[in-house]
Design a protein around this motif. Structure first.
Motif, PDB file in Angstrom:
ATOM      1  N   VAL A  47       0.812  -1.216   0.000  1.00  0.00           N
ATOM      2  CA  VAL A  47       0.000   0.000   0.000  1.00  0.00           C
ATOM      3  C   VAL A  47       0.849   1.271   0.000  1.00  0.00           C
ATOM      4  N   ALA A  48       0.622   2.102  -1.026  1.00  0.00           N
ATOM      5  CA  ALA A  48       1.178   3.452  -1.073  1.00  0.00           C
ATOM      6  C   ALA A  48       0.005   4.420  -0.962  1.00  0.00           C
ATOM      7  N   ILE A  49       0.217   5.532  -0.285  1.00  0.00           N
ATOM      8  CA  ILE A  49      -0.877   6.478  -0.059  1.00  0.00           C
ATOM      9  C   ILE A  49      -0.440   7.899  -0.399  1.00  0.00           C
ATOM     10  N   VAL A  50      -1.347   8.627  -1.047  1.00  0.00           N
ATOM     11  CA  VAL A  50      -1.168  10.066  -1.242  1.00  0.00           C
ATOM     12  C   VAL A  50      -2.385  10.745  -0.619  1.00  0.00           C
ATOM     13  N   ILE A  51      -2.132  11.732   0.251  1.00  0.00           N
ATOM     14  CA  ILE A  51      -3.233  12.441   0.915  1.00  0.00           C
ATOM     15  C   ILE A  51      -3.245  13.892   0.451  1.00  0.00           C
ATOM     16  N   GLY A  52      -4.436  14.441   0.300  1.00  0.00           N
ATOM     17  CA  GLY A  52      -4.579  15.847  -0.058  1.00  0.00           C
ATOM     18  C   GLY A  52      -4.388  16.749   1.156  1.00  0.00           C
ATOM     19  N   GLY A  53      -4.673  18.025   0.964  1.00  0.00           N
ATOM     20  CA  GLY A  53      -4.481  18.974   2.059  1.00  0.00           C
ATOM     21  C   GLY A  53      -5.622  19.962   2.196  1.00  0.00           C
ATOM     22  N   ASN A  55      -8.319  20.047   3.697  1.00  0.00           N
ATOM     23  CA  ASN A  55      -8.887  20.271   5.029  1.00  0.00           C
ATOM     24  C   ASN A  55      -8.129  21.361   5.782  1.00  0.00           C
ATOM     25  N   ILE A  56      -6.949  21.728   5.259  1.00  0.00           N
ATOM     26  CA  ILE A  56      -6.130  22.730   5.939  1.00  0.00           C
ATOM     27  C   ILE A  56      -5.872  23.947   5.053  1.00  0.00           C
ATOM     28  N   PHE A  57      -5.389  23.709   3.857  1.00  0.00           N
ATOM     29  CA  PHE A  57      -5.079  24.853   2.976  1.00  0.00           C
ATOM     30  C   PHE A  57      -5.049  24.429   1.514  1.00  0.00           C
ATOM     31  N   ARG A  58      -5.600  25.271   0.663  1.00  0.00           N
ATOM     32  CA  ARG A  58      -5.528  25.080  -0.792  1.00  0.00           C
ATOM     33  C   ARG A  58      -4.929  26.330  -1.420  1.00  0.00           C
ATOM     34  N   GLY A  59      -3.958  26.116  -2.311  1.00  0.00           N
ATOM     35  CA  GLY A  59      -3.252  27.225  -2.947  1.00  0.00           C
ATOM     36  C   GLY A  59      -4.167  28.171  -3.709  1.00  0.00           C
ATOM     37  N   LEU A  60      -5.129  27.592  -4.434  1.00  0.00           N
ATOM     38  CA  LEU A  60      -6.028  28.420  -5.246  1.00  0.00           C
ATOM     39  C   LEU A  60      -6.851  29.357  -4.376  1.00  0.00           C
ATOM     40  N   LYS A  61      -7.355  28.809  -3.269  1.00  0.00           N
ATOM     41  CA  LYS A  61      -8.155  29.626  -2.354  1.00  0.00           C
ATOM     42  C   LYS A  61      -7.271  30.722  -1.770  1.00  0.00           C
ATOM     43  N   GLN A  74       2.684  25.994  -1.912  1.00  0.00           N
ATOM     44  CA  GLN A  74       3.645  25.390  -0.970  1.00  0.00           C
ATOM     45  C   GLN A  74       2.987  25.193   0.392  1.00  0.00           C
ATOM     46  N   MET A  75       2.138  26.143   0.785  1.00  0.00           N
ATOM     47  CA  MET A  75       1.394  25.972   2.036  1.00  0.00           C
ATOM     48  C   MET A  75       0.487  24.745   1.938  1.00  0.00           C
ATOM     49  N   GLY A  76      -0.152  24.579   0.775  1.00  0.00           N
ATOM     50  CA  GLY A  76      -1.002  23.409   0.550  1.00  0.00           C
ATOM     51  C   GLY A  76      -0.207  22.113   0.636  1.00  0.00           C
TER      52      GLY A  76
END
Ligand code: UDP
Length: 236
Positions: A47-53, A55-61, A74-76
């Motif tokens: 199992v390999a996992i990639v998690i988003g961000g 819930n904390i920060f999105r660059g576009l927003k 980078q914050m994202g």
């Protein structure tokens, strides 16, 4: 347990880690995910996992609020590291070894990602959690997970979501929407379905990485998908 996939790339969105909260990390949700993941590692799946961000920060927003886009991204990416550490911690707490990799060097928070190190970790029975997405701005973690899935030669990218597959329209808005059992990459594009961003979808298509979309919030679903039960939607 019979398993149809031997090595998977599991993509979890940051938002799904919020659980019932409006922001951040719901420890109960993280534990539920960790339990499901441990179950399939014990069944012999790498199992390999990639998690988003999200819930904390999105660059576009961030950019829409006046942040520099690259700094926002980078914050994202740092947000994905926070989520990855949370999941690794929950897995290790349950006795399931995990290793966090970072696309951007930030030792000792994680090991700088390389394909071979990640595969090595999986072969040792560790869950390889790959953070920072692609490591570059202007990308998403959907593209990051497609890229990593192809790199580590995963059989499939499993996209754990809140809905039980891909529908003709948003089932939360349109009650007449129907679910696909299978759909081609091109049909997703032609119908304008919002499953993943275009970059990720095209990359998966060009490199023949199947995507299996399913509802990860129902406990046991990850095991069911791995066991080959008819669940979710397969993109081919
Ligand atoms: N991000 C990035 N490059 C990547 C992956 C992610 O710059 O390769 C940044 C981007 O700002 C993105 C944020 O990290 O908005 C969080 O990732 P994403 O939006 O994909 O998270 P999710 O929607 O899955 O929670």
């Amino acid at each position: 347990m019979k398993t149809i996939y031997k090595r998977i790339l599991l993509k979890l969105s940051g938002e799904s880690l919020m659980g019932s909260q409006g922001y951040g990390i719901d420890p109960q949700r993280v534990n539920d995910y960790a339990e499901q993941i441990k179950e399939i590692v014990e069944a012999g799946v790498q199992v390999a996992i990639v998690i988003g961000g999200g819930n904390i920060f999105r660059g576009l927003k961030g950019a829409s609020q006046g942040f520099d886009r690259v700094k926002g991204d980078q914050m994202g990416m740092l947000a994905t590291v926070i989520n990855s550490l949370a999941l690794a911690s929950a897995l290790e707490d349950m006795g399931q070894p995990a290793q966090v990799f970072t696309a951007i060097n930030m030792f000792p928070i994680g090991e700088h990602y390389s394909k071979w190190r990640a595969i090595e970790a999986m072969k040792q029975g560790k869950v390889a959690i790959m953070s920072c997405g692609t490591g570059s701005p202007y990308f998403t973690t959907d593209t990051g997970s497609t890229l990593r899935g192809i790199e580590v030669e995963a059989d499939v990218m499993l996209k754990g979501t809140r809905v039980d597959g891909i529908y003709t329209a948003d089932p939360e808005k349109d009650p007449t929407a129907t679910k696909f059992d299978r759909i081609s990459y091109d049909e997703i594009y032609n119908r304008g379905l919002k499953v993943m961003d275009m970059t990720a979808t095209v990359m998966a298509r060009d490199n023949h990485l199947p995507i299996h979309v399913f509802n990860m919030d129902v406990k046991g679903n990850l095991r069911r998908v791995i066991a080959g039960e008819n669940l979710g939607t397969v993109v081919y």
